[in-house]
Design a protein around this motif. Structure first.
Motif, mmCIF file in Angstrom:
data_model
loop_
_atom_site.group_PDB
_atom_site.id
_atom_site.type_symbol
_atom_site.label_atom_id
_atom_site.label_comp_id
_atom_site.label_asym_id
_atom_site.label_seq_id
_atom_site.Cartn_x
_atom_site.Cartn_y
_atom_site.Cartn_z
ATOM 1 N N TYR A 15 51.307 -10.817 -55.031
ATOM 2 C CA TYR A 15 50.115 -10.149 -54.736
ATOM 3 C C TYR A 15 50.234 -9.601 -53.478
ATOM 4 O O TYR A 15 49.967 -8.034 -53.345
ATOM 5 N N ASP A 16 50.446 -10.251 -52.468
ATOM 6 C CA ASP A 16 50.377 -9.649 -51.047
ATOM 7 C C ASP A 16 51.727 -8.626 -51.020
ATOM 8 O O ASP A 16 51.564 -7.705 -50.369
ATOM 9 N N GLN A 17 52.832 -9.113 -51.574
ATOM 10 C CA GLN A 17 54.175 -7.871 -51.669
ATOM 11 C C GLN A 17 53.761 -6.722 -52.248
ATOM 12 O O GLN A 17 53.999 -5.639 -51.700
ATOM 13 N N ALA A 18 52.696 -6.646 -53.431
ATOM 14 C CA ALA A 18 52.474 -5.758 -54.054
ATOM 15 C C ALA A 18 51.572 -4.617 -53.118
ATOM 16 O O ALA A 18 51.834 -3.413 -53.143
ATOM 17 N N LYS A 19 50.591 -5.365 -52.410
ATOM 18 C CA LYS A 19 49.827 -4.495 -51.528
ATOM 19 C C LYS A 19 50.576 -3.926 -50.558
ATOM 20 O O LYS A 19 50.444 -2.712 -50.255
ATOM 21 N N ALA A 20 51.709 -4.557 -49.914
ATOM 22 C CA ALA A 20 52.374 -3.852 -48.792
ATOM 23 C C ALA A 20 53.250 -2.800 -49.398
ATOM 24 O O ALA A 20 53.629 -1.959 -48.550
ATOM 25 N N PHE A 21 53.290 -2.908 -50.708
ATOM 26 C CA PHE A 21 54.404 -1.546 -51.201
ATOM 27 C C PHE A 21 53.387 -0.472 -51.894
ATOM 28 O O PHE A 21 53.991 0.314 -52.632
ATOM 29 N N ASN A 22 52.086 -0.722 -51.403
ATOM 30 C CA ASN A 22 51.163 0.513 -51.778
ATOM 31 C C ASN A 22 51.197 0.561 -53.520
ATOM 32 O O ASN A 22 50.958 1.596 -54.101
ATOM 33 N N VAL A 23 51.145 -0.567 -54.014
ATOM 34 C CA VAL A 23 51.258 -0.690 -55.459
ATOM 35 C C VAL A 23 49.595 -0.100 -55.988
ATOM 36 O O VAL A 23 48.569 -0.807 -55.285
ATOM 37 N N TYR A 24 49.457 0.604 -56.697
ATOM 38 C CA TYR A 24 47.900 1.027 -57.351
ATOM 39 C C TYR A 24 47.576 0.186 -58.399
ATOM 40 O O TYR A 24 46.133 0.290 -58.553
ATOM 41 N N GLY A 25 48.056 -0.562 -59.087
ATOM 42 C CA GLY A 25 47.736 -1.166 -60.317
ATOM 43 C C GLY A 25 48.073 -2.659 -60.393
ATOM 44 O O GLY A 25 49.629 -2.497 -60.109
ATOM 45 N N TYR A 26 47.582 -3.641 -60.662
ATOM 46 C CA TYR A 26 48.034 -4.833 -61.030
ATOM 47 C C TYR A 26 47.352 -5.868 -61.827
ATOM 48 O O TYR A 26 46.179 -6.056 -61.626
ATOM 49 N N ILE A 27 48.076 -5.766 -63.300
ATOM 50 C CA ILE A 27 47.129 -6.400 -64.406
ATOM 51 C C ILE A 27 48.163 -7.646 -64.811
ATOM 52 O O ILE A 27 49.287 -7.383 -64.927
ATOM 53 N N LEU A 28 47.410 -8.541 -65.587
ATOM 54 C CA LEU A 28 47.939 -9.563 -66.203
ATOM 55 C C LEU A 28 48.503 -9.212 -67.572
ATOM 56 O O LEU A 28 47.834 -8.529 -68.304
ATOM 57 N N LYS A 29 49.715 -9.566 -68.111
ATOM 58 C CA LYS A 29 50.353 -9.262 -69.419
ATOM 59 C C LYS A 29 49.321 -9.733 -70.536
ATOM 60 O O LYS A 29 49.242 -8.857 -71.471
ATOM 61 N N GLU A 30 48.675 -10.779 -70.504
ATOM 62 C CA GLU A 30 47.802 -11.245 -71.509
ATOM 63 C C GLU A 30 46.656 -10.172 -71.680
ATOM 64 O O GLU A 30 45.993 -10.321 -72.990
ATOM 65 N N PHE A 31 46.167 -9.526 -70.782
ATOM 66 C CA PHE A 31 45.262 -8.512 -70.781
ATOM 67 C C PHE A 31 45.728 -7.093 -70.719
ATOM 68 O O PHE A 31 44.868 -6.204 -70.561
ATOM 69 N N ALA A 32 47.042 -6.841 -70.928
ATOM 70 C CA ALA A 32 47.475 -5.464 -70.635
ATOM 71 C C ALA A 32 46.931 -4.631 -71.488
ATOM 72 O O ALA A 32 46.501 -3.537 -70.960
ATOM 73 N N ILE A 33 47.081 -4.864 -72.852
ATOM 74 C CA ILE A 33 46.466 -3.676 -73.710
ATOM 75 C C ILE A 33 45.058 -3.575 -73.615
ATOM 76 O O ILE A 33 44.445 -2.460 -73.865
ATOM 77 N N GLU A 34 44.167 -4.422 -73.405
ATOM 78 C CA GLU A 34 42.773 -4.339 -73.104
ATOM 79 C C GLU A 34 42.421 -3.391 -71.676
ATOM 80 O O GLU A 34 41.685 -2.743 -71.815
ATOM 81 N N GLU A 35 43.411 -3.718 -70.691
ATOM 82 C CA GLU A 35 43.172 -3.059 -69.561
ATOM 83 C C GLU A 35 43.907 -2.029 -69.195
ATOM 84 O O GLU A 35 43.412 -1.158 -68.266
ATOM 85 N N ILE A 36 45.109 -1.670 -69.917
ATOM 86 C CA ILE A 36 45.924 -0.537 -69.171
ATOM 87 C C ILE A 36 45.386 0.790 -69.160
ATOM 88 O O ILE A 36 45.471 1.379 -68.439
ATOM 89 N N GLU A 37 44.544 1.058 -70.564
ATOM 90 C CA GLU A 37 44.145 2.344 -70.320
ATOM 91 C C GLU A 37 42.921 2.637 -69.276
ATOM 92 O O GLU A 37 42.890 3.783 -68.460
ATOM 93 N N ALA A 38 42.182 1.775 -69.026
ATOM 94 C CA ALA A 38 41.098 1.798 -67.853
ATOM 95 C C ALA A 38 41.951 1.820 -66.431
ATOM 96 O O ALA A 38 41.767 2.734 -65.520
ATOM 97 N N CYS A 39 43.019 1.227 -66.743
ATOM 98 C CA CYS A 39 43.935 0.975 -65.194
ATOM 99 C C CYS A 39 44.478 2.451 -64.821
ATOM 100 O O CYS A 39 44.521 2.955 -63.991
ATOM 101 N N ILE A 40 45.172 2.999 -66.214
ATOM 102 C CA ILE A 40 45.770 4.512 -65.895
ATOM 103 C C ILE A 40 44.548 5.430 -65.450
ATOM 104 O O ILE A 40 44.841 6.274 -64.608
ATOM 105 N N LYS A 41 43.419 5.255 -66.190
ATOM 106 C CA LYS A 41 42.634 6.436 -65.835
ATOM 107 C C LYS A 41 42.171 6.193 -64.389
ATOM 108 O O LYS A 41 41.804 7.173 -63.695
#
Length: 209
Positions: A90-116
């Motif tokens: 998670y810290d590495q993701a922050k360092a590389f300016n990642v905009y979204g970080y979601i768990l695979k088990e919730f990917a289908i549930e969250e991906i649309e809201a994440c993209i928007k």
């Protein structure tokens, strides 16, 4: 929607599932890959607005792709999907300016809201990840006391994934005023000026606000 997206995952079922789901929602999927190197080459060639990447892939991990994009000043916004909850990742993701970080088990549930959210230039991080990380961040940051009531209200809205436009509408102020408040908040909290820093801080400290 015209916003261009590429997807990369070395698990065929996950790749197909996400692609089919996002196509059904009208998102503009312009390419896919099954390994990190191919994903990076696709980003360089196609210049999508968003890249959805599995963290653990052959040849280059999703984090390595994010690092390469940052190093080469590519504008593509990275969303990572993963089974991992390790704080180091998670810290590495922050360092590389990642905009979204979601768990695979919730990917289908969250991906649309994440993209928007990312399309609106607002980082998105799974509540499940934030809750997990909060367990190792139980001390209330003293910097919160430096914030005014108005600034604290804005931070609470940011923690709930509101965009600057949302906040402007909620508080009946201009987006420019919201952005000025955000700059002041970042300075008071001692954060860097990375696009994701304030959103991450607000998410991790939501229970203190």
């Amino acid at each position: 929607m015209t916003n261009s997206i590429v997807i990369a995952d070395d698990h065929p079922l996950m790749l197909r599932g996400l692609t089919d789901f996002l196509n059904s929602k009208g998102f503009n999927i312009i390419g896919s890959a099954t390994d990190g190197k191919s994903a990076y080459n696709l980003i360089v060639k196609q210049k999508p607005e968003i890249a959805i990447l599995d963290i653990r892939m052959p040849h280059m991990t999703g984090l390595e792709v994010a690092e390469a994009c940052k190093k080469n000043n590519l504008d593509t916004k990275i969303i990572l999907i993963t089974f991992d909850k390790e704080e180091e990742l998670y810290d590495q993701a922050k360092a590389f300016n990642v905009y979204g970080y979601i768990l695979k088990e919730f990917a289908i549930e969250e991906i649309e809201a994440c993209i928007k959210s990312v399309i609106n230039d607002t980082p998105y991080f799974s509540d499940e990840i934030a809750s997990y990380l909060q367990n190792s961040h139980n001390e209330r940051p003293k910097e919160i006391d430096n914030l005014t009531k108005s600034e604290l209200k804005i931070v609470k809205l940011i923690a709930n994934k509101h965009t600057s436009q949302d906040i402007a509408n909620e508080l009946s102020i201009s987006v420019r005023t919201v952005d000025k408040h955000r700059s002041n908040i970042v300075a008071k909290l001692g954060l860097d000026n990375k696009p994701t820093s304030l959103s991450i801080w607000a998410t991790l400290n939501k229970h203190f606000l």
